[in-house]
Design an enzyme around this catalytic site. Structure first.
Site, PDB file in Angstrom:
ATOM      1  N   HIS A  35     -36.946 -35.105 121.921  1.00 43.30           N
ATOM      2  CA  HIS A  35     -36.228 -34.587 123.082  1.00 43.30           C
ATOM      3  C   HIS A  35     -34.795 -35.080 123.056  1.00 43.30           C
ATOM      4  CE1 HIS A  35     -35.492 -33.266 127.187  1.00 43.30           C
ATOM      5  NE2 HIS A  35     -34.892 -34.433 127.378  1.00 43.30           N
TER       6      HIS A  35
ATOM      7  N   ASP B 201     -41.857 -10.170  95.168  1.00 41.43           N
ATOM      8  CA  ASP B 201     -41.712  -8.831  95.758  1.00 41.43           C
ATOM      9  C   ASP B 201     -42.493  -7.767  94.993  1.00 41.43           C
ATOM     10  OD1 ASP B 201     -39.947 -10.026  97.487  1.00 41.43           O
ATOM     11  OD2 ASP B 201     -38.283  -8.665  97.091  1.00 41.43           O
TER      12      ASP B 201
ATOM     13  N   GLY C  45     -31.682   2.099 109.787  1.00 42.63           N
ATOM     14  CA  GLY C  45     -32.817   1.193 109.621  1.00 42.63           C
ATOM     15  C   GLY C  45     -32.633  -0.101 110.400  1.00 42.63           C
TER      16      GLY C  45
ATOM     17  N   GLY D 267     -34.648  -2.786 110.331  1.00 43.00           N
ATOM     18  CA  GLY D 267     -35.449  -3.895 109.795  1.00 43.00           C
ATOM     19  C   GLY D 267     -34.570  -5.129 109.658  1.00 43.00           C
TER      20      GLY D 267
ATOM     21  N   GLU E 119     -34.534 -12.825  81.961  1.00 41.28           N
ATOM     22  CA  GLU E 119     -33.804 -12.281  83.120  1.00 41.28           C
ATOM     23  C   GLU E 119     -32.692 -11.377  82.598  1.00 41.28           C
ATOM     24  OE1 GLU E 119     -33.835 -11.992  86.531  1.00 41.28           O
ATOM     25  OE2 GLU E 119     -32.033 -10.831  86.074  1.00 41.28           O
TER      26      GLU E 119
ATOM     27  N   GLU F 148     -32.623   3.778 114.286  1.00 45.11           N
ATOM     28  CA  GLU F 148     -33.968   3.336 113.870  1.00 45.11           C
ATOM     29  C   GLU F 148     -34.992   4.381 114.301  1.00 45.11           C
ATOM     30  OE1 GLU F 148     -35.673   0.837 112.161  1.00 45.11           O
ATOM     31  OE2 GLU F 148     -37.403   1.996 112.827  1.00 45.11           O
TER      32      GLU F 148
ATOM     33  N   ALA G 107     -30.486   1.042 104.984  1.00 43.93           N
ATOM     34  CA  ALA G 107     -31.321  -0.171 105.000  1.00 43.93           C
ATOM     35  C   ALA G 107     -32.714   0.184 105.523  1.00 43.93           C
ATOM     36  CB  ALA G 107     -30.666  -1.247 105.875  1.00 43.93           C
TER      37      ALA G 107
HETATM   38  P1  FAD Z   1     -36.019 -10.832  92.782  1.00 42.93           P
HETATM   39  O1  FAD Z   1     -35.268 -11.887  93.474  1.00 42.93           O
HETATM   40  O2  FAD Z   1     -35.706  -9.419  93.092  1.00 42.93           O
HETATM   41  O3  FAD Z   1     -35.809 -11.094  91.228  1.00 42.93           O
HETATM   42  C1  FAD Z   1     -36.304 -10.229  90.263  1.00 42.93           C
HETATM   43  C2  FAD Z   1     -35.471 -10.398  89.014  1.00 42.93           C
HETATM   44  O4  FAD Z   1     -36.121  -9.766  87.930  1.00 42.93           O
HETATM   45  C3  FAD Z   1     -34.089  -9.762  89.115  1.00 42.93           C
HETATM   46  O5  FAD Z   1     -33.114 -10.731  88.875  1.00 42.93           O
HETATM   47  C4  FAD Z   1     -34.093  -8.684  88.020  1.00 42.93           C
HETATM   48  O6  FAD Z   1     -32.851  -8.578  87.377  1.00 42.93           O
HETATM   49  C5  FAD Z   1     -35.152  -9.213  87.067  1.00 42.93           C
HETATM   50  N1  FAD Z   1     -35.818  -8.188  86.277  1.00 42.93           N
HETATM   51  C6  FAD Z   1     -36.438  -7.071  86.751  1.00 42.93           C
HETATM   52  N2  FAD Z   1     -36.975  -6.409  85.705  1.00 42.93           N
HETATM   53  C7  FAD Z   1     -36.713  -7.093  84.593  1.00 42.93           C
HETATM   54  C8  FAD Z   1     -37.016  -6.908  83.221  1.00 42.93           C
HETATM   55  N3  FAD Z   1     -37.732  -5.864  82.812  1.00 42.93           N
HETATM   56  N4  FAD Z   1     -36.557  -7.818  82.324  1.00 42.93           N
HETATM   57  C9  FAD Z   1     -35.848  -8.877  82.736  1.00 42.93           C
HETATM   58  N5  FAD Z   1     -35.530  -9.112  84.022  1.00 42.93           N
HETATM   59  C10 FAD Z   1     -35.970  -8.244  84.936  1.00 42.93           C
HETATM   60  N6  FAD Z   1     -35.773 -13.155 101.783  1.00 42.93           N
HETATM   61  C11 FAD Z   1     -35.930 -14.261 102.522  1.00 42.93           C
HETATM   62  O7  FAD Z   1     -36.972 -14.911 102.429  1.00 42.93           O
HETATM   63  N7  FAD Z   1     -34.949 -14.690 103.383  1.00 42.93           N
HETATM   64  C12 FAD Z   1     -33.807 -13.994 103.547  1.00 42.93           C
HETATM   65  O8  FAD Z   1     -32.954 -14.398 104.332  1.00 42.93           O
HETATM   66  C13 FAD Z   1     -33.610 -12.818 102.795  1.00 42.93           C
HETATM   67  N8  FAD Z   1     -32.488 -12.111 102.922  1.00 42.93           N
HETATM   68  C14 FAD Z   1     -32.320 -10.977 102.162  1.00 42.93           C
HETATM   69  C15 FAD Z   1     -31.162 -10.234 102.317  1.00 42.93           C
HETATM   70  C16 FAD Z   1     -30.962  -9.103 101.561  1.00 42.93           C
HETATM   71  C17 FAD Z   1     -29.687  -8.313 101.730  1.00 42.93           C
HETATM   72  C18 FAD Z   1     -31.939  -8.707 100.605  1.00 42.93           C
HETATM   73  C19 FAD Z   1     -31.717  -7.489  99.749  1.00 42.93           C
HETATM   74  C20 FAD Z   1     -33.099  -9.428 100.445  1.00 42.93           C
HETATM   75  C21 FAD Z   1     -33.311 -10.569 101.230  1.00 42.93           C
HETATM   76  N9  FAD Z   1     -34.474 -11.321 101.124  1.00 42.93           N
HETATM   77  C22 FAD Z   1     -34.642 -12.428 101.893  1.00 42.93           C
HETATM   78  C23 FAD Z   1     -35.553 -10.939 100.198  1.00 42.93           C
HETATM   79  C24 FAD Z   1     -35.500 -11.803  98.924  1.00 42.93           C
HETATM   80  O9  FAD Z   1     -34.268 -11.624  98.293  1.00 42.93           O
HETATM   81  C25 FAD Z   1     -36.641 -11.417  98.005  1.00 42.93           C
HETATM   82  O10 FAD Z   1     -37.860 -11.519  98.700  1.00 42.93           O
HETATM   83  C26 FAD Z   1     -36.706 -12.321  96.802  1.00 42.93           C
HETATM   84  O11 FAD Z   1     -35.499 -12.265  96.055  1.00 42.93           O
HETATM   85  C27 FAD Z   1     -37.873 -11.923  95.914  1.00 42.93           C
HETATM   86  O12 FAD Z   1     -37.895 -12.722  94.778  1.00 42.93           O
HETATM   87  P2  FAD Z   1     -38.535 -12.169  93.430  1.00 42.93           P
HETATM   88  O13 FAD Z   1     -38.484 -13.292  92.463  1.00 42.93           O
HETATM   89  O14 FAD Z   1     -39.833 -11.535  93.691  1.00 42.93           O
HETATM   90  O15 FAD Z   1     -37.583 -10.966  92.959  1.00 42.93           O
END
Ligand code: FAD
Length: 456
Positions: free
Chosen positions: A440, A300, A175, A177, A33, A198, A258
């Site tokens: 309930h 993601d 946005g 969303g 990480e 939007e 956004a």
């Molecule tokens: P991430 O959490 O993005 O983690 C990826 C990690 O990989 C990062 O820490 C990054 O530093 C690391 N990384 C990337 N490339 C490298 C590399 N080459 N070497 C080492 N490390 C690396 N989702 C929900 O379900 N509920 C919510 O309420 C919600 N609210 C949100 C609000 C906001 C403002 C945002 C921006 C997002 C929200 N999300 C929410 C979405 C959620 O944050 C993501 O879906 C989730 O974090 C995805 O997890 P992930 O493990 O795929 O990636």
């Protein structure tokens, strides 16, 4: 022999959960990480936004408590302390992830990782080998090429908005969303003048439009400009053409961009290693396998669903197939995106799972639907009164009566929607659901009411 059983690139929900599960299964795991353990979700996503929203909800409750016979004098908020609470929650939970990894025996490298090829990852310039590699690099905010947006100090993404030191009195959100709507709701609750611009005719395009329009009307203090295209940003003024094509302007102190997030596909060797990607993400099958042998992708970065709980599920599926491929295949460990719930923690909050009515029709399904107001729930009325927004909509196939979608607006909906997901996973019919006993009085009784309201 490889250095590790599994190397994981990215310590967000997808990466850290996979690491923990594999560690508990006695695998030798390296979690790489580069920025912050916990990823987007814990540091600049789900958790900080919910911490701020909780403060906003408390503030609103205190201000509007008189109708419940409680008078709170001098209700005020202190943005610095609101932020401090958010930071405390984030620090606690990120620390918890670190502890969980240590407990599972996972080695964590605070470094940049690069995929070199199947089983080979470069970590801080040093080559490491593993039997399996899991890619979990997450996503990044989309910054559209709107004239005046780039390098404009008034324009921030969600991370920038979370870190604002002073509270803005006017916020423009580009946005509608989930991220735009949650922030709009949050800042409006604290008293900012908020406008959302939007492009589409309705906010929250993944929600059933009946519910989405009720959410929009239910959010207090936000002006929504629908069907409007932003054409430029001048200082902190957003210029857009409205639904009739007439130029309009929104003046603000801060502009939140956004318009969505995209998978983080560059900077870690995807192309050089021969990993198949499209602009939508790393291509995976339903077991999270990529085109490269023993290279998996979760969360993601796959673009299959940009939600933390979807990342968790993808991680579990990949882990199941790594640990016991035959067992995972037998027990049907595959990703079913159609039963992943969504939740919006705006004020009021909402959640849903499955098809919207429009999607069902698009798929050629003959459906019946019922939408009931939550004032049918005694607890809802006791806690909110008769005027508060709240509704549940059920979508079922007409002949089989199998439930295909449940969408809810109202308090606790993100807490109860897992039950709706289980209903869809189990392919319950309306008649099966009618036999389920709901406690309930609860707001979740709205789901039961909707099942009984549907055409016989
Ligand atoms: P991430 O959490 O993005 O983690 C990826 C990690 O990989 C990062 O820490 C990054 O530093 C690391 N990384 C990337 N490339 C490298 C590399 N080459 N070497 C080492 N490390 C690396 N989702 C929900 O379900 N509920 C919510 O309420 C919600 N609210 C949100 C609000 C906001 C403002 C945002 C921006 C997002 C929200 N999300 C929410 C979405 C959620 O944050 C993501 O879906 C989730 O974090 C995805 O997890 P992930 O493990 O795929 O990636």
């Amino acid at each position: 022999m490889s250095d590790y059983d599994v190397i994981i690139l990215g310590g967000g929900p997808g990466g850290y959960l996979a690491a923990e599960r594999l560690g508990h299964a006695k695998k030798k795991v390296l979690l790489v990480e580069e920025q912050y353990l916990g990823g987007t979700c814990l540091n600049v996503g789900c958790i900080p936004t919910k911490s701020l929203l909780n403060s906003a909800k408390l503030y609103l409750h205190a201000r509007h408590s008189e109708q419940f016979g409680v008078t709170a004098g001098n209700v005020a908020f202190d943005w610095g302390r609101v932020q401090a609470w958010k930071d405390e929650v984030v620090t606690t939970l990120v620390g918890g992830v670190g502890m969980a990894e240590r407990k599972a025996g996972v080695e964590v490298a605070n470094a940049h990782g690069t995929l070199v090829g199947p089983g080979v990852v470069e970590v801080a310039g040093e080559r490491k080998t593993a039997d399996h590699v899991i890619i979990a690099t997450g996503s990044v905010p989309v910054m559209p090429p709107i004239p005046g947006a780039k390098d404009n100090p008034a324009v921030v993404d969600s991370t920038g908005l979370l870190g604002l030191e002073s509270f803005p009195s006017r916020l423009a959100v580009i946005g509608g969303g989930v991220i735009g709507v949650e922030f709009a709701s949050l800042f409006a609750a604290f008293g900012a003048q908020v406008e959302v611009i939007e492009l589409l005719p309705e906010i929250l395009p993944f929600a059933d439009t009946d519910i989405a329009s009720k959410i929009r009307k239910g959010i207090q203090g936000v002006t929504f400009h629908l069907g409007c295209k932003v054409t430029g940003i001048e200082g902190s003024t957003v210029v857009y053409s409205d639904a009739q094509g007439v130029e309009a302007r929104t003046e603000a102190d801060v502009v939140l961009m956004a318009v969505g997030r995209r998978p983080a596909l560059t900077g870690w060797g995807a192309e050089e290693a021969g990993l198949e990607t499209t602009p939508r993400g790393v291509v995976v099958d339903d077991t999270m396998r990529t085109n490269l042998p023993n290279v998996w992708a979760v969360g993601d970065v796959t673009g299959r669903s940009l939600l933390a709980h979807a990342a968790y599920r993808m991680a579990e599926i990949a882990v199941a197939h790594i640990l016991d491929p035959a067992g995972a295949a037998r027990s049907g460990q595959v990703l079913r995106t159609q039963t992943i719930p969504w939740a919006v923690y705006s004020i009021p909050e909402a959640a849903g799972v499955g098809l919207t009515q429009a999607q069902a029709v698009q798929q050629g399904l003959d459906v019946v639907t019922a939408t009931v107001p939550l004032v049918l729930s005694g607890r809802f009325v006791a806690e909110n009164g008769l005027k508060a927004p709240g509704a549940v909509k059920i979508i079922a196939e007409k002949d089989s009566r199998v439930i295909r979608g449940i969408h809810a607006l109202g308090p606790y909906s993100p807490e109860t929607i897992w039950g709706a997901a289980a209903i869809l996973e189990s392919e319950y019919t309306i008649d099966d659901l009618r036999q389920v006993v709901f406690p309930h009085p609860t707001v979740s009784e709205g789901i039961r009411e909707a099942a009984w309201a549907i055409n016989n």
